[in-house]
Design a protein around this motif. Structure first.
Motif, PDB file in Angstrom:
ATOM      1  N   LYS A  53      -0.425  18.377 -26.705  1.00 26.56           N
ATOM      2  CA  LYS A  53       0.013  18.410 -25.314  1.00 26.56           C
ATOM      3  C   LYS A  53       1.490  18.768 -25.215  1.00 26.56           C
ATOM      4  O   LYS A  53       1.947  19.266 -24.185  1.00 26.56           O
ATOM      5  CB  LYS A  53      -0.244  17.053 -24.665  1.00 26.56           C
ATOM      6  N   THR A  54       2.227  18.479 -26.294  1.00 27.44           N
ATOM      7  CA  THR A  54       3.657  18.795 -26.331  1.00 27.44           C
ATOM      8  C   THR A  54       3.954  19.615 -27.582  1.00 27.44           C
ATOM      9  O   THR A  54       3.178  19.651 -28.537  1.00 27.44           O
ATOM     10  CB  THR A  54       4.513  17.523 -26.355  1.00 27.44           C
ATOM     11  N   GLN A  55       5.109  20.264 -27.569  1.00 31.10           N
ATOM     12  CA  GLN A  55       5.532  21.034 -28.733  1.00 31.10           C
ATOM     13  C   GLN A  55       5.718  20.122 -29.946  1.00 31.10           C
ATOM     14  O   GLN A  55       5.360  20.476 -31.076  1.00 31.10           O
ATOM     15  CB  GLN A  55       6.853  21.751 -28.421  1.00 31.10           C
ATOM     16  N   ARG A  56       6.225  18.929 -29.714  1.00 33.07           N
ATOM     17  CA  ARG A  56       6.448  17.978 -30.806  1.00 33.07           C
ATOM     18  C   ARG A  56       5.127  17.568 -31.454  1.00 33.07           C
ATOM     19  O   ARG A  56       5.018  17.491 -32.678  1.00 33.07           O
ATOM     20  CB  ARG A  56       7.166  16.750 -30.260  1.00 33.07           C
ATOM     21  N   GLU A  57       4.108  17.324 -30.629  1.00 30.63           N
ATOM     22  CA  GLU A  57       2.808  16.934 -31.179  1.00 30.63           C
ATOM     23  C   GLU A  57       2.197  18.070 -31.987  1.00 30.63           C
ATOM     24  O   GLU A  57       1.626  17.850 -33.067  1.00 30.63           O
ATOM     25  CB  GLU A  57       1.863  16.535 -30.048  1.00 30.63           C
ATOM     26  N   ALA A  58       2.317  19.287 -31.494  1.00 34.19           N
ATOM     27  CA  ALA A  58       1.776  20.432 -32.222  1.00 34.19           C
ATOM     28  C   ALA A  58       2.487  20.617 -33.564  1.00 34.19           C
ATOM     29  O   ALA A  58       1.856  20.904 -34.583  1.00 34.19           O
ATOM     30  CB  ALA A  58       1.902  21.694 -31.374  1.00 34.19           C
ATOM     31  N   ARG A  59       3.812  20.451 -33.562  1.00 35.77           N
ATOM     32  CA  ARG A  59       4.571  20.602 -34.812  1.00 35.77           C
ATOM     33  C   ARG A  59       4.171  19.515 -35.819  1.00 35.77           C
ATOM     34  O   ARG A  59       4.045  19.769 -37.016  1.00 35.77           O
ATOM     35  CB  ARG A  59       6.064  20.528 -34.541  1.00 35.77           C
ATOM     36  N   ARG A  60       3.970  18.308 -35.328  1.00 35.85           N
ATOM     37  CA  ARG A  60       3.563  17.211 -36.207  1.00 35.85           C
ATOM     38  C   ARG A  60       2.221  17.512 -36.865  1.00 35.85           C
ATOM     39  O   ARG A  60       2.039  17.330 -38.077  1.00 35.85           O
ATOM     40  CB  ARG A  60       3.484  15.911 -35.393  1.00 35.85           C
ATOM     41  N   LYS A  61       1.276  18.007 -36.081  1.00 34.57           N
ATOM     42  CA  LYS A  61      -0.028  18.332 -36.631  1.00 34.57           C
ATOM     43  C   LYS A  61       0.043  19.515 -37.584  1.00 34.57           C
ATOM     44  O   LYS A  61      -0.690  19.583 -38.580  1.00 34.57           O
ATOM     45  CB  LYS A  61      -1.017  18.620 -35.502  1.00 34.57           C
TER      46      LYS A  61
END
Length: 331
Positions: free
Chosen positions: A40-48
């Motif tokens: 949902k956020t850029q941070r979540e995508a980067r973490r995954k």
């Protein structure tokens, strides 16, 4: 129009607002890998994405979005816990995973685990009669595992930290008074474990330390006792393991009463060994069974309880004798 995050060619935002990420040079079995992750956020995508890259590099299954709690806990025990903790701790963690965490939470997807799932597990455990201390230990094991899931980028939060621990009633320790300790010593006179209780009362050894003592650790002429290891039963096998901390590894001055008790105990043990003959299994232990094998801690505690009961003294855990030692020293 979808736009890429600044400086991140492999992470971009879709027209619907979600963020998409994929490994630029992702290969699996020699072929380009087209696994995408979303957030949902850029941070979540980067973490995954970081978690995906790590799994690709190690050859592990890449569908971590569908990974269950049970699958993750098994991996955590094998890859993290096994190499970082003492064998007895690993055995304890594995037991709580097997008996409590996997039956209650194992079917949930790791990324979808919520605080109410953890709370429901704890409520069920308490309702089944499990002590608050045991329930909190299970929660602690889960919290430790989820901390690694958080570091590895599998989850955005540690839901175990969002659940309050069960309320524990503090255990009140009432060590034997000096007079009671002397009464206990009198009751233990002539008992096969008389020297064990005498040494523990005098110098405050832990049960594992006392049962793991070998004659090579004792210098009767110098009145010294060296605590170098503890005795633990791991997966049905007796093992000598290092003390839990460097501070636990120590040399203790034995009082004269303990030296006398140990000398008498040594003579009695030599007679036992002679009578048993070839059936004697020599571990070199100071306090073995009647066949030379290690003593089981629970059996020793049962014998302690019987002696206390026969003496009309209050019930004590073996560990409480350490507090009794402190009282005796103060007296």
């Amino acid at each position: 129009m979808a736009r890429r995050a600044h400086g991140e060619g492999s992470i971009y935002q879709r027209n619907d607002g979600r963020w998409t990420a994929y490994p630029r040079d992702g290969y699996k079995n020699g072929k380009p890998h087209k696994k995408y992750v979303y957030g949902k956020t850029q941070r979540e995508a980067r973490r995954k994405l970081e978690a995906l890259k790590r799994d690709l590099a190690s050859g592990l299954p890449i569908d971590f979005d569908r990974q269950t709690i049970g699958q993750f806990l098994d991996r955590w025990l094998a890859e993290v816990v096994k190499s970082r903790v003492r064998p007895k701790t690993l055995e304890s963690y594995a037991m709580h995973v097997r008996r409590h965490l996997t039956p209650h939470l194992g079917h949930h997807q790791l990324t979808k685990l919520a605080p109410d799932h953890v709370q429901a597990m704890m409520n069920d455990q308490l309702a089944s009669g499990l002590s608050p201390r045991s329930v909190n230990y299970t929660r602690s094991v889960l919290r430790s595992a989820l901390n690694h899931a958080l570091r590895w980028g599998y989850v955005a939060r540690n839901v175990a930290t969002l659940v309050d621990p069960a309320r524990e009633r503090p255990t009140e320790v009432r060590p034997l008074t000096p007079e009671q300790a002397r009464a206990f010593r009198d009751a233990a006179t002539g008992h096969r474990l008389e020297a064990l209780f005498a040494v523990v009362l005098a110098v405050g050894l832990r049960q594992g330390e006392a049962l793991g003592l070998r004659w090579e650790d004792v210098e009767l002429d110098s009145s010294l006792l060296h605590v170098r290891h503890t005795l633990q039963k791991i997966e049905g096998e007796w093992c000598f393991v290092e003390t839990k901390t460097d501070r636990s590894r120590r040399t203790i001055n034995l009082p004269p009463v303990s030296v006398v008790a140990l000398r008498a105990h040594r003579e009695r043990q030599l007679r036992e060994e002679f009578v048993v003959g070839s059936l004697w299994q020599s571990f070199g232990l100071v306090f073995p069974s009647s066949r030379g094998t290690p003593l089981d801690g629970s059996n020793v505690t049962h014998r302690l309880q019987r002696l206390l009961e026969q003496s009309g003294l209050p019930r004590q855990r073996f560990h409480d004798l350490r507090h009794c030692c402190a009282s005796l020293l103060l007296a």
